[in-house]
Design a protein around this motif. Structure first.
Motif, short mmCIF file in Angstrom:
data_model
loop_
_atom_site.label_atom_id
_atom_site.label_comp_id
_atom_site.label_asym_id
_atom_site.label_seq_id
_atom_site.Cartn_x
_atom_site.Cartn_y
_atom_site.Cartn_z
N LYS A 73 -8.99 18.70 0.69
CA LYS A 73 -9.77 17.47 0.01
C LYS A 73 -9.79 17.84 -1.40
O LYS A 73 -9.85 16.62 -2.37
N ILE A 150 -2.57 7.74 -5.77
CA ILE A 150 -2.71 6.75 -4.77
C ILE A 150 -3.24 5.26 -5.36
O ILE A 150 -3.36 4.15 -4.59
N PHE A 232 0.34 5.02 -3.59
CA PHE A 232 0.12 4.92 -1.90
C PHE A 232 1.55 4.12 -1.40
O PHE A 232 1.92 4.71 -0.44
N ASN A 235 4.56 6.34 -1.31
CA ASN A 235 4.54 7.49 -0.11
C ASN A 235 4.82 6.89 1.19
O ASN A 235 5.60 7.13 1.68
N LYS A 239 8.09 7.54 3.31
CA LYS A 239 8.32 8.28 4.75
C LYS A 239 8.72 7.27 5.68
O LYS A 239 9.24 7.74 6.75
N LEU B 182 -2.01 4.23 9.74
CA LEU B 182 -0.67 4.59 8.82
C LEU B 182 -1.33 4.93 7.54
O LEU B 182 -1.87 4.07 6.81
N ASN B 183 -1.00 6.13 6.88
CA ASN B 183 -1.62 6.72 5.73
C ASN B 183 -0.57 7.41 5.05
O ASN B 183 0.66 7.78 5.83
N VAL B 184 -0.92 8.03 3.99
CA VAL B 184 -0.16 9.16 3.26
C VAL B 184 -0.19 10.40 3.47
O VAL B 184 0.14 11.43 2.77
N GLY B 185 -0.82 10.73 4.49
CA GLY B 185 -0.99 12.11 4.88
C GLY B 185 -1.62 12.19 6.34
O GLY B 185 -2.28 11.19 6.71
N GLU B 187 -3.89 14.46 7.28
CA GLU B 187 -5.31 14.78 7.51
C GLU B 187 -6.44 14.08 7.35
O GLU B 187 -6.09 12.79 6.58
N GLU B 188 -7.58 14.39 7.87
CA GLU B 188 -8.77 13.17 7.55
C GLU B 188 -9.01 13.38 6.25
O GLU B 188 -8.77 14.35 5.56
N GLY B 189 -9.43 12.33 5.64
CA GLY B 189 -9.76 12.37 4.06
C GLY B 189 -8.73 11.73 3.17
O GLY B 189 -8.89 11.51 1.94
N GLY B 191 -5.92 9.07 1.58
CA GLY B 191 -5.77 7.61 1.46
C GLY B 191 -6.98 7.14 0.48
O GLY B 191 -7.92 7.84 -0.23
N THR B 192 -6.99 5.97 0.05
CA THR B 192 -7.86 5.16 -0.60
C THR B 192 -9.35 5.35 0.01
O THR B 192 -9.61 5.53 1.31
N ASP B 193 -10.32 4.73 -0.73
CA ASP B 193 -11.69 4.64 -0.02
C ASP B 193 -11.66 3.67 1.23
O ASP B 193 -12.33 3.99 2.21
N TYR B 195 -9.08 3.00 3.25
CA TYR B 195 -8.58 3.74 4.24
C TYR B 195 -9.32 4.89 5.13
O TYR B 195 -9.46 5.22 6.13
#
Lengths: 335, 335
Positions: A73, A150, A232, A235, A239, B182-185, B187-189, B191-193, B195
């Motif tokens: 984080k 992002i 964002f 990325n 991918k 669908l996100n940039v990683g 793990e939890e947490g 991306g943007t708020d 997401y």
């Protein structure tokens, strides 16, 4: 002239330290530059001894005893807490003038955070951007930002375009590089308010050869040399592109293997003809090696997490070029 | 039981009306459904007569004399101003209960605007979402929103997931479909708020088999059945994926053609073995045919601008299934 000195974080990446060290040694042998391998000294020396008659004058091994306290984080905090880690020390060499560039594979967030913290931003440049090289059907191009920031603002997209122009000229030999804004349609007025603002900023910047909005399905045909977007979006694009390239090559393999004797024969002949190697050389990210972190007071390249020795060697080649051509000075002058 | 009635906008798409009409006729002949071709009657009849012994009982041709006054910046206004256009009339047939589904290729913005205006939203559903089928290495999956709503909220992503679950079960035969964000990683947490909020809404919805954040480079390996995201992101993903698939297949073609005699021989054998056709069948969007516009009071499918007759036929097949299984009722109940 002094040899270009490149610090490599030997401990980052899925195949670290083995592949990273091998790539560094290969670079030291072939590129006429000095490589400083930073990490667990014993491990690095063992690999170096096993793989090559270590060590030529072009290789130095620097001990970094600590592991980085990874904190998904907050990679910035993780880096700050680990001044004895390889990523920290490798960046510090550049900040202290003891190396001309740093290369790190593996965790992009940590690598970006380390370079941002230690090399610091160029004045006027709010956030670093990842300047990624991607393949087109005929050539290569830059996509910026590949995922460092992002929530890139419209102004930051303009800064990305200015850096991209310089890189496309220097690294890809493109004359008067065509700059596009990666968007959800090619017409003016497409996208969110931020993208519409970025469009008008890019259009107003007379030093840029701005060609308007571009899309992922068309830039693949070599229709522009630099595509800019927020991190964002960049990325997501990278991918999905990686997925598409992989799907088609995996699909081809499967179809050949499950297609009977004729398919297997055709596949074998194609393999022997060198077609598959040629495809791999063109499309595999290892053949570009690394992405410059733009906007920092130092040359920092980030390599793919799955980097092989080949990727690290190619990243060194790119880093050497950027140092020799003094790209940092050009970037500062362009902003 | 009455035959499923499908209205097709015969004038939309890069190869309209020829390919669209041919696809509709093919569907009428093979799918045991009724096809209503809407557009310039003379043109449609001419194609129908030339290509087939027109007209079976399963085909009706409905005249739509007007062209749509295309207005890129405001497709909704363009549709409202053109009640005599094929896209308007085709949608109206569904709204009036004279057809069970509508299919339109070509301009996504206009098709979405027409269906939104004429079929109207399901109560509680703010914006329609494009439910796109995309290939994975082994199977297929849904990506939602494919680009209808460029500023999808977190709540709307949850609604997309609920629709996606139903579609993946019905159209792709997936049991307890795996839903990813669908996100940039991964793990939890990440991306943007927005997401991060979408993540927690998806996690709290107990009816969903939510597997967390997913990425474009991993979903290609069939790791989830539905990926949800905002429409801007989804559109970027789709076009990058399309670009990647195209780049690799074009690259293969080029490498074979420029690779000398051995490469050409291997390519010829592979072609004759059916490998290339198999790849095309799996990866080409024409093999799915169309994307449901989710969240409307009617079945509306949007097909790719470059749709061939095959795409239109496959869209009809999908539309028929959705009507017969009464997906609309399920969607309303799930919200």
């Amino acid at each position: 002239m002094q040899k270009v000195r490149i610090a490599i974080d030997a401990m980052g990446g899925d195949y670290a330290p083995l592949e990273i060290v091998k790539g560094g040694i290969e670079a030291a042998k072939t590129l006429d530059c000095k490589i400083i391998l930073v990490g667990k000294k014993e491990q690095i020396e063992k690999i170096a001894l096993e793989n090559h008659s270590c060590c030529t004058d072009n290789i130095e091994i620097l001990d970094a005893p600590d592991d980085i306290a990874m904190d998904e984080k907050n990679p910035a905090r993780a880096v700050r807490k680990s001044p004895g880690s390889s990523i920290y020390i490798a960046n510090k060499l550049v900040a202290d003038g003891k190396a001309d560039a740093v290369i790190a594979a593996g965790h992009t967030g940590a690598a970006t955070a380390a370079s941002l913290l230690i090399l610091k931003r160029i004045s006027g440049f709010e956030r670093p951007c990842i300047c990624t090289i991607i393949p087109t059907t005929k050539s290569r191009m830059y996509l910026i930002d590949g995922g460092s920031n992002i929530e890139t603002s419209a102004e930051q997209m303009l800064q990305s375009a200015l850096i991209g122009k310089l890189l496309a000229g220097l690294v890809l030999n493109k004359e008067n590089p065509r700059i596009g804004l990666l968007n959800v349609g090619s017409e003016e007025g497409k996208g969110t308010d931020k993208y519409q603002l970025a469009y008008s900023l890019l259009q107003q910047e007379s030093s840029l050869n701005f060609i308007g909005n571009v899309e992922g399905k068309t830039i693949i045909d070599d229709t522009c040399d630099v595509a800019v977007c927020d991190g964002f979006t960049g990325n997501i694009h990278l991918k999905a592109l990686e997925g598409g390239l992989k799907a088609m090559s995996e699909g081809l393999k499967q179809a050949i293997n499950n297609g009977g004797a004729l398919a297997k024969l055709g596949g074998l002949i194609l393999k022997n003809s060198g077609v598959f190697n040629k495809l791999r050389d063109h499309f595999h990210p290892d053949s570009y090696g690394g992405a410059l972190l733009g906007g920092l007071n130092g040359i920092s390249l980030i390599s793919h997490g799955s980097s092989s020795a080949e990727a690290i060697k190619n990243a060194c080649k790119q880093a050497k070029l950027l140092v020799e051509k003094n790209i940092l000075e050009d970037i500062k002058n362009s902003l």
